[in-house]
Design a protein around this motif. Structure first.
Motif, mmCIF file in Angstrom:
data_model
loop_
_atom_site.group_PDB
_atom_site.id
_atom_site.type_symbol
_atom_site.label_atom_id
_atom_site.label_comp_id
_atom_site.label_asym_id
_atom_site.label_seq_id
_atom_site.Cartn_x
_atom_site.Cartn_y
_atom_site.Cartn_z
ATOM 1 N N SER A 167 3.342 -1.174 3.287
ATOM 2 C CA SER A 167 3.589 -1.784 1.983
ATOM 3 C C SER A 167 2.409 -1.581 1.036
ATOM 4 O O SER A 167 2.590 -1.238 -0.145
ATOM 5 N N LYS A 168 1.204 -1.765 1.545
ATOM 6 C CA LYS A 168 0.018 -1.608 0.712
ATOM 7 C C LYS A 168 -0.131 -0.180 0.220
ATOM 8 O O LYS A 168 -0.425 0.059 -0.968
ATOM 9 N N MET A 201 -4.639 -6.277 9.706
ATOM 10 C CA MET A 201 -3.429 -5.817 9.025
ATOM 11 C C MET A 201 -2.475 -5.147 10.000
ATOM 12 O O MET A 201 -2.855 -4.288 10.786
ATOM 13 N N GLU A 209 2.310 -4.103 7.104
ATOM 14 C CA GLU A 209 1.511 -4.472 5.925
ATOM 15 C C GLU A 209 0.809 -3.261 5.342
ATOM 16 O O GLU A 209 0.676 -3.139 4.117
ATOM 17 N N ASP A 222 7.230 -9.178 6.776
ATOM 18 C CA ASP A 222 5.761 -9.207 6.725
ATOM 19 C C ASP A 222 5.194 -8.980 5.331
ATOM 20 O O ASP A 222 3.980 -9.069 5.144
ATOM 21 N N ASN A 223 6.045 -8.671 4.353
ATOM 22 C CA ASN A 223 5.561 -8.363 3.001
ATOM 23 C C ASN A 223 6.480 -8.982 1.952
ATOM 24 O O ASN A 223 7.647 -8.576 1.827
#
Length: 329
Positions: free
Chosen positions: A200-201, A193, A197, A228-229
Motif C-alpha cells: 500500500s505504501k 511493517m 502495508e 491492513d490498510n
C-alpha cells in the motif's frame, strides 16, 4: 529469559473464551522471551505448580487471582512488583513468578519483560527461507557477534526475527550490517511493517493503482490488503473473483493482459492454481502496460496453509517489483 506458561481457566479450556496467542507470542518475540511450554487447565486452587528455579507466567481470571496468590504466598518469595495494579511479579532466588489476569491488556507484558538497556535490538522480516536455514544462520552469527541473543517465529514461508547484541544502541554498526547481509536475499522489512502495508505504501508513493483478480486464493489477497490498510480502497481499481479452470502460462499471460486493459489499471494481478493430492500448484501474473511476469510455485501443506503461502508469495514478489526504481517489471 525462558518461562513456563500456565493458563488456569475453565472458560479457555472449554472454548467459551479465547487466549490471544498471536499477541502474546508477538510480545515475547519483541522482547526475546522464550516459552518452554504452555499448560492449559481448569482452575484448581489446590493445584501445585511452583517449582524451584523456574520462571513462571500464570494466567487466570481476575476473580481468582488474589486467592491463587494467597494460597501460594509461602512459595513466592518476599520481593514483589506491581504493574499498573494488574500484574504481580514475585522474585525468588534467581526466578520470577508472574501472575496476570486474563482480562488485562497484554501490552503490559512489555513492562514485565523489559528489553536490556545495554543491548542493541534489531528485527528482520523474511520470506521464502527455510526454518532450519534461519536457525543455522543465527547459530553461526551467535559465534561471530558479541552477546548475540535471538528469537524467531516462522509461519507459512514468513519469518520474523528479533536479535539483541552488545553494541551501540543508536547507530548502525558492523554487526547489524553482518546480520542483515546474512538474510539480504529474503528480507522485505527491518521494522514492523507487514507485506500488505508495504504494498500500500509503495503504490501510494508511486501514485499507482492496482487491479486484482483472484480464484484459488479465495479473496485472501484482497481481504488482507484492505484489512491492513485503511486507504487501500483508494488504490484498488478493480477487485474480482473468477473460478476459471487452471491455465497454462500462455493462457495466464493473455488473461492478465486482457484484465489490465479492461480495468485500465497501472498494475494488474491475476492468480491461477489447482489443488492436487500433494498440495497446491499456484501460478500468478504481475502485469503493467510494458511487461507481464509469470511466477510459478508448488506448496505442500493442508489447503488453508497452502493458500496462506500463496498469498505471501504473491505479496513478497509484488513488493520486490514495486521497490524497483522503474515501475516497469
Amino acid at each position: 529469559m525462558e518461562y513456563k506458561v500456565f493458563i488456569f481457566s475453565n472458560d479457555v479450556l472449554s472454548g467459551q473464551n479465547t487466549f490471544d496467542f498471536v499477541k502474546f507470542n508477538k510480545i515475547c518475540l519483541y522482547n526475546i522471551v522464550k516459552i518452554q511450554n504452555y499448560i492449559i487447565e481448569n482452575f484448581d486452587l489446590e493445584r501445585h505448580f511452583i517449582e524451584d528455579n523456574e520462571n513462571l507466567i500464570i494466567f487466570c481470571n481476575n476473580e481468582n487471582l488474589d486467592n491463587l496468590i494467597i494460597k501460594n504466598i509461602n512459595n513466592l518469595g518476599n520481593k514483589k512488583t506491581f504493574i499498573d495494579d494488574q500484574i504481580v511479579i514475585f522474585e525468588k532466588s534467581n526466578s520470577k513468578i508472574v501472575f496476570i489476569p486474563l482480562e488485562c491488556d497484554f501490552s503490559l507484558l512489555n513492562k514485565v519483560f523489559k528489553r536490556e538497556e545495554n543491548k542493541k535490538y534489531c528485527e528482520f522480516h523474511l520470506f521464502g527461507i527455510g526454518e532450519k536455514e534461519v536457525e543455522n544462520k543465527l547459530k553461526t552469527l551467535k559465534d561471530e557477534v558479541d552477546g548475540l541473543e535471538y528469537k524467531f517465529n516462522y509461519e507459512n514461508l514468513l519469518c520474523d526475527i528479533v536479535v539483541a547484541y552488545n553494541g551501540n544502541t543508536t547507530l548502525i554498526d558492523d554487526n547489524q550490517v553482518k546480520i542483515a547481509s546474512a538474510f539480504k536475499q529474503n528480507a522485505y522489512s527491518e521494522n514492523d511493517m507487514k507485506l500488505t502495508e508495504i504494498v500500500s505504501k509503495m503504490l501510494s508513493l508511486k501514485n499507482k493503482n492496482i487491479s486484482i483478480c483472484e480464484n484459488i486464493t479465495k479473496g485472501k489477497i484482497i481481504y488482507s490488503l484492505l484489512k491492513d490498510n485503511e486507504n487501500f480502497k483508494e488504490l484498488l481499481k478493480t477487485a474480482t473473483f473468477d473460478n476459471f479452470d487452471y491455465l497454462n502460462n500462455d493462457a495466464l499471460y493473455e488473461k492478465a493482459v486482457e484484465f489490465l486493459k479492461e480495468t485500465n489499471a497501472d498494475i494488474a494481478i491475476m492468480t491461477n492454481g489447482k489443488f492436487t493430492e500433494n498440495g497446491l500448484e499456484f501460478n500468478y501474473a504481475l502485469a503493467d502496460n510494458q511487461e507481464v511476469h509469470i511466477f510459478k510455485n508448488n506448496f505442500k501443506a493442508n489447503q488453508d496453509n497452502c493458500i496462506e503461502m500463496a498469498k505471501n508469495s504473491l505479496l513478497f514478489h509484488l513488493v520486490k517489483k514495486l521497490r524497483q526504481n522503474d515501475i516497469t517489471f
